[in-house]
Design an enzyme around this catalytic site. Structure first.
Site, PDB file in Angstrom:
ATOM      1  N   ARG A   1     -19.233  -2.146   7.677  1.00 45.97           N
ATOM      2  CA  ARG A   1     -17.815  -1.997   8.004  1.00 45.97           C
ATOM      3  C   ARG A   1     -17.559  -0.640   8.638  1.00 45.97           C
ATOM      4  NH1 ARG A   1     -13.653  -3.638   3.259  1.00 45.97           N
ATOM      5  NH2 ARG A   1     -12.575  -1.782   4.013  1.00 45.97           N
TER       6      ARG A   1
ATOM      7  N   ARG B   1       0.806  -1.214   0.000  1.00 44.56           N
ATOM      8  CA  ARG B   1       0.000   0.000   0.000  1.00 44.56           C
ATOM      9  C   ARG B   1       0.840   1.266   0.000  1.00 44.56           C
ATOM     10  NH1 ARG B   1      -5.067  -2.124   1.643  1.00 44.56           N
ATOM     11  NH2 ARG B   1      -6.683  -0.534   1.585  1.00 44.56           N
TER      12      ARG B   1
HETATM   13  P1  ADP Z   1     -10.038  -0.992   0.901  1.00 45.02           P
HETATM   14  O1  ADP Z   1      -9.052  -1.446  -0.118  1.00 45.02           O
HETATM   15  O2  ADP Z   1     -11.454  -1.055   0.420  1.00 45.02           O
HETATM   16  O3  ADP Z   1      -9.687   0.349   1.489  1.00 45.02           O
HETATM   17  P2  ADP Z   1      -9.077  -3.079   2.754  1.00 45.02           P
HETATM   18  O4  ADP Z   1      -9.982  -4.091   3.333  1.00 45.02           O
HETATM   19  O5  ADP Z   1      -8.047  -3.519   1.781  1.00 45.02           O
HETATM   20  O6  ADP Z   1     -10.036  -1.973   2.150  1.00 45.02           O
HETATM   21  O7  ADP Z   1      -8.309  -2.313   3.942  1.00 45.02           O
HETATM   22  C1  ADP Z   1      -8.989  -1.727   5.021  1.00 45.02           C
HETATM   23  C2  ADP Z   1      -8.015  -0.947   5.893  1.00 45.02           C
HETATM   24  O8  ADP Z   1      -7.022  -1.838   6.460  1.00 45.02           O
HETATM   25  C3  ADP Z   1      -7.182   0.123   5.182  1.00 45.02           C
HETATM   26  O9  ADP Z   1      -7.868   1.353   5.057  1.00 45.02           O
HETATM   27  C4  ADP Z   1      -5.969   0.251   6.125  1.00 45.02           C
HETATM   28  O10 ADP Z   1      -6.297   1.032   7.253  1.00 45.02           O
HETATM   29  C5  ADP Z   1      -5.754  -1.170   6.603  1.00 45.02           C
HETATM   30  N1  ADP Z   1      -4.763  -1.887   5.760  1.00 45.02           N
HETATM   31  C6  ADP Z   1      -5.007  -2.923   4.926  1.00 45.02           C
HETATM   32  N2  ADP Z   1      -3.887  -3.303   4.300  1.00 45.02           N
HETATM   33  C7  ADP Z   1      -2.904  -2.476   4.740  1.00 45.02           C
HETATM   34  C8  ADP Z   1      -1.535  -2.329   4.445  1.00 45.02           C
HETATM   35  N3  ADP Z   1      -0.918  -3.119   3.550  1.00 45.02           N
HETATM   36  N4  ADP Z   1      -0.832  -1.370   5.101  1.00 45.02           N
HETATM   37  C9  ADP Z   1      -1.415  -0.574   5.982  1.00 45.02           C
HETATM   38  N5  ADP Z   1      -2.705  -0.640   6.301  1.00 45.02           N
HETATM   39  C10 ADP Z   1      -3.467  -1.568   5.686  1.00 45.02           C
END
Ligand code: ADP
Length: 192
Positions: free
Chosen positions: A133, A88
């Site tokens: 969520r 990310r």
């Molecule tokens: P979306 O892609 O719809 O935003 P996700 O389910 O992938 O939702 O992620 C939800 C939340 O989890 C993100 O907004 C972040 O806060 C956290 N998160 C997920 N993956 C990561 C990552 N690789 N690094 C940091 N935070 C993460």
């Protein structure tokens, strides 16, 4: 097939990953789901992370890299994987490269699902009603979109520079989008 799935919040990464799993039979690794499970189980890490995800911020890189490294070290990835939600930011992209190199499982392709911001707000408002969520409120979604633009969008460029990125249009029925992704994967396979 080792696939990295990229795209803004609400672009349908989770939905597409599930459809790809059905087609390809490889595990779906979603860091968002791993974090939500940890929060549901009430582990210290899960609760700590929840206060961050609820604001739409990124969980610190060291926590995420431990979490993903543990998952990638399991022995069910011989036929590939679909990675959704990681990396990310650029630091995560670089550390993922090192991890996958060490495991002798480098990514084959990165797929970015393109979607315009208005669609995102609409889709997530619907999901908030259906799934409840905690990070799907409008304020948090706007923050997630900002974090995405600032920190995650450069990850797509990172894969593009390595010749691994394909962009797929994320509008229309989910089956159609899935077909677009599968055709990318077929082309990719033929060229290697
Ligand atoms: P979306 O892609 O719809 O935003 P996700 O389910 O992938 O939702 O992620 C939800 C939340 O989890 C993100 O907004 C972040 O806060 C956290 N998160 C997920 N993956 C990561 C990552 N690789 N690094 C940091 N935070 C993460």
């Amino acid at each position: 097939m080792r696939i990295v799935l990229l795209g803004p919040p609400g672009s349908g990464k989770g939905t597409q990953a599930a459809l790809l799993v059905a087609q390809l039979g490889v595990p779906h690794i979603s860091t968002g789901a791993l974090l939500r499970n940890a929060a549901k189980r009430g582990t210290e890490l899960g609760l700590q992370a929840k206060s961050i995800t609820d604001k739409g911020e990124l969980v610190p890189d060291d926590i995420m890299s431990d979490m993903i490294e543990e998952r990638l070290s399991r022995d069910d990835l011989d036929n590939g994987f679909i990675l959704d939600g990681y990396p990310r930011n650029l630091a995560q992209a670089k550390s993922l490269d090192i991890m996958l190199e060490r495991l002798d499982k480098p990514a084959d392709v990165a797929i970015h699902i393109d979607i315009d911001p208005e669609q995102i707000i609409k889709r997530i408002a619907r999901r908030e009603k259906e799934e409840g969520r905690a990070d799907d409120t409008e304020k948090t979604v706007r923050n997630r979109m900002r974090v995405y633009a600032e920190q995650t969008a450069p990850v797509a460029d990172y894969y593009a520079e390595r010749g691994l990125l394909t962009r797929v249009l994320g509008n229309g029925p989910k089956e159609e989008i899935s077909q677009r992704i599968l055709s990318v994967l077929t082309i990719d396979r033929q060229s290697t």
